[in-house]
Design a protein around this motif. Structure first.
Motif, PDB file in Angstrom:
ATOM      1  N   ILE A 116      -9.598  34.844 -23.802  1.00 19.08           N
ATOM      2  CA  ILE A 116     -10.613  33.891 -23.340  1.00 19.08           C
ATOM      3  C   ILE A 116     -10.030  33.040 -22.218  1.00 19.08           C
ATOM      4  CG2 ILE A 116     -11.986  31.848 -23.965  1.00 19.08           C
ATOM      5  CD1 ILE A 116     -12.262  33.109 -26.795  1.00 19.08           C
ATOM      6  N   SER A 117      -8.818  32.537 -22.427  1.00 21.46           N
ATOM      7  CA  SER A 117      -8.168  31.695 -21.425  1.00 21.46           C
ATOM      8  C   SER A 117      -7.966  32.455 -20.115  1.00 21.46           C
ATOM      9  CB  SER A 117      -6.829  31.193 -21.971  1.00 21.46           C
ATOM     10  OG  SER A 117      -6.231  30.311 -21.062  1.00 21.46           O
ATOM     11  N   ALA A 118      -7.558  33.720 -20.199  1.00 19.98           N
ATOM     12  CA  ALA A 118      -7.348  34.534 -18.999  1.00 19.98           C
ATOM     13  C   ALA A 118      -8.661  34.759 -18.254  1.00 19.98           C
ATOM     14  CB  ALA A 118      -6.717  35.874 -19.379  1.00 19.98           C
ATOM     15  N   GLU A 119      -9.722  35.004 -18.991  1.00 18.57           N
ATOM     16  CA  GLU A 119     -11.031  35.197 -18.359  1.00 18.57           C
ATOM     17  C   GLU A 119     -11.485  33.915 -17.660  1.00 18.57           C
ATOM     18  OE1 GLU A 119     -14.002  37.152 -16.817  1.00 18.57           O
ATOM     19  OE2 GLU A 119     -12.619  38.178 -18.154  1.00 18.57           O
ATOM     20  N   LEU A 120     -11.248  32.777 -18.298  1.00 23.11           N
ATOM     21  CA  LEU A 120     -11.632  31.488 -17.708  1.00 23.11           C
ATOM     22  C   LEU A 120     -10.789  31.154 -16.475  1.00 23.11           C
ATOM     23  CD1 LEU A 120     -12.194  29.510 -21.001  1.00 23.11           C
ATOM     24  CD2 LEU A 120     -13.963  30.095 -19.312  1.00 23.11           C
ATOM     25  N   ALA A 121      -9.547  31.644 -16.436  1.00 21.69           N
ATOM     26  CA  ALA A 121      -8.684  31.395 -15.282  1.00 21.69           C
ATOM     27  C   ALA A 121      -9.275  32.011 -14.012  1.00 21.69           C
ATOM     28  CB  ALA A 121      -7.283  31.946 -15.535  1.00 21.69           C
ATOM     29  N   GLY A 122      -9.963  33.129 -14.153  1.00 21.72           N
ATOM     30  CA  GLY A 122     -10.563  33.776 -13.002  1.00 21.72           C
ATOM     31  C   GLY A 122     -11.992  33.343 -12.714  1.00 21.72           C
ATOM     32  N   PHE A 123     -12.556  32.527 -13.587  1.00 27.89           N
ATOM     33  CA  PHE A 123     -13.961  32.128 -13.464  1.00 27.89           C
ATOM     34  C   PHE A 123     -14.252  31.437 -12.134  1.00 27.89           C
ATOM     35  CE2 PHE A 123     -17.588  29.344 -14.031  1.00 27.89           C
ATOM     36  CZ  PHE A 123     -18.478  30.121 -14.745  1.00 27.89           C
ATOM     37  N   GLU A 124     -13.437  30.469 -11.764  1.00 24.90           N
ATOM     38  CA  GLU A 124     -13.687  29.706 -10.540  1.00 24.90           C
ATOM     39  C   GLU A 124     -13.592  30.584  -9.291  1.00 24.90           C
ATOM     40  OE1 GLU A 124     -12.337  25.545  -8.353  1.00 24.90           O
ATOM     41  OE2 GLU A 124     -11.390  26.139 -10.230  1.00 24.90           O
ATOM     42  N   GLY A 125     -12.777  31.626  -9.377  1.00 27.94           N
ATOM     43  CA  GLY A 125     -12.622  32.531  -8.244  1.00 27.94           C
ATOM     44  C   GLY A 125     -13.823  33.427  -7.999  1.00 27.94           C
ATOM     45  N   GLU A 126     -14.711  33.522  -8.988  1.00 22.85           N
ATOM     46  CA  GLU A 126     -15.934  34.321  -8.796  1.00 22.85           C
ATOM     47  C   GLU A 126     -16.783  33.636  -7.734  1.00 22.85           C
ATOM     48  OE1 GLU A 126     -16.547  37.205  -9.959  1.00 22.85           O
ATOM     49  OE2 GLU A 126     -14.983  37.350 -11.468  1.00 22.85           O
ATOM     50  N   GLN A 127     -17.180  34.377  -6.703  1.00 22.59           N
ATOM     51  CA  GLN A 127     -17.856  33.778  -5.554  1.00 22.59           C
ATOM     52  C   GLN A 127     -19.333  33.479  -5.774  1.00 22.59           C
ATOM     53  OE1 GLN A 127     -16.127  32.720  -2.794  1.00 22.59           O
ATOM     54  NE2 GLN A 127     -14.451  33.243  -4.167  1.00 22.59           N
ATOM     55  N   ASP A 128     -19.994  34.268  -6.611  1.00 25.09           N
ATOM     56  CA  ASP A 128     -21.427  34.049  -6.805  1.00 25.09           C
ATOM     57  C   ASP A 128     -21.759  33.835  -8.277  1.00 25.09           C
ATOM     58  OD1 ASP A 128     -21.129  36.570  -7.857  1.00 25.09           O
ATOM     59  OD2 ASP A 128     -22.353  37.583  -6.376  1.00 25.09           O
ATOM     60  N   LEU A 129     -22.994  33.401  -8.532  1.00 25.27           N
ATOM     61  CA  LEU A 129     -23.417  33.134  -9.908  1.00 25.27           C
ATOM     62  C   LEU A 129     -23.403  34.397 -10.759  1.00 25.27           C
ATOM     63  CD1 LEU A 129     -26.293  30.513  -9.626  1.00 25.27           C
ATOM     64  CD2 LEU A 129     -24.195  30.309 -10.946  1.00 25.27           C
ATOM     65  N   GLU A 130     -23.711  35.529 -10.166  1.00 27.39           N
ATOM     66  CA  GLU A 130     -23.711  36.780 -10.932  1.00 27.39           C
ATOM     67  C   GLU A 130     -22.312  37.065 -11.500  1.00 27.39           C
ATOM     68  OE1 GLU A 130     -25.744  40.112 -12.542  1.00 27.39           O
ATOM     69  OE2 GLU A 130     -26.505  38.309 -11.575  1.00 27.39           O
ATOM     70  N   GLY A 131     -21.284  36.866 -10.698  1.00 29.16           N
ATOM     71  CA  GLY A 131     -19.913  37.056 -11.167  1.00 29.16           C
ATOM     72  C   GLY A 131     -19.536  36.046 -12.240  1.00 29.16           C
ATOM     73  N   LYS A 132     -19.964  34.811 -12.067  1.00 25.93           N
ATOM     74  CA  LYS A 132     -19.682  33.767 -13.057  1.00 25.93           C
ATOM     75  C   LYS A 132     -20.392  34.092 -14.370  1.00 25.93           C
ATOM     76  CE  LYS A 132     -18.964  30.090  -9.645  1.00 25.93           C
ATOM     77  NZ  LYS A 132     -17.516  30.104  -9.700  1.00 25.93           N
TER      78      LYS A 132
END
Length: 196
Positions: free
Chosen positions: A110-126
């Protein structure tokens, strides 16, 4: 003459059967969501549950931000969720080592997935990242419980090009984080976890 009369009557019968099936499915889903869930056990120490409640509050803030399609608020909530997840005292859980290993692996994922969350450029990726977090967090709560709380496991069949996706909520009302205002109330409660 009988053939011409039979076709419209047959079509009408098929339409009625499909409508009845849809109505039955909707009612059974509503009845299942309305039924009170049997209380499950949450057998671990209160310190763990206090920390897990902070995790859930941050998760619900993330879900609300996605409902509103607010990327900035979603990034803030995801950072808060990661912080609380990283400080979750899983080492205080009194369980066998193989079970504890699964819990530790889940919190790390979960923590690893959240680490990359902000790097997602669009809402679909988030929203895709949120889906993965939701599934892992549901597994975590099912394995440890959440003392004194009820969690609604909700589902949108149309998310991600009709592949479907789940999320967690602290209320039975459907507020869809995958579509927001486009289809705010699309979805249903599939499971309810209520803990003593």
């Amino acid at each position: 003459m009988n053939f011409r009369l039979g076709v419209p009557v047959g079509t009408l019968c098929i339409a009625f059967a499909l409508f009845s099936c849809q109505q039955s499915s909707t009612k059974s889903g509503e009845e299942a969501a309305a039924r009170p869930a049997a209380s499950l056990q949450a057998p671990y120490n209160q310190g763990y549950y206090d920390s897990l409640q902070l995790v859930m509050q941050a998760y619900y803030q993330l879900s609300d931000a996605l409902v509103k399609a607010d990327s900035v608020a979603a990034n803030t909530a995801a950072a808060s969720l990661k912080l609380h997840m990283d400080s979750l005292p899983v080492n205080t859980l009194q369980m066998d080592s193989s079970h504890l290993s699964i819990i530790t692996g889940t919190t790390g994922s979960i923590s690893a997935e959240l680490a990359g969350f902000e790097g997602e450029q669009d809402l679909e990726g988030k929203r895709s990242s949120f889906q993965m977090v939701s599934e892992m967090l549901f597994d975590l709560v099912k394995n440890t419980g959440l003392k004194g709380k009820t969690i609604y496991h909700q589902y949108c069949p149309m998310a991600f090009d009709d592949k479907g996706a789940y999320w967690l909520s602290d209320k039975p009302e459907i507020l869809n984080p995958y579509f927001g205002n486009k289809m705010l109330h699309c979805g249903e409660t599939k499971d309810t976890l209520s803990y003593q």
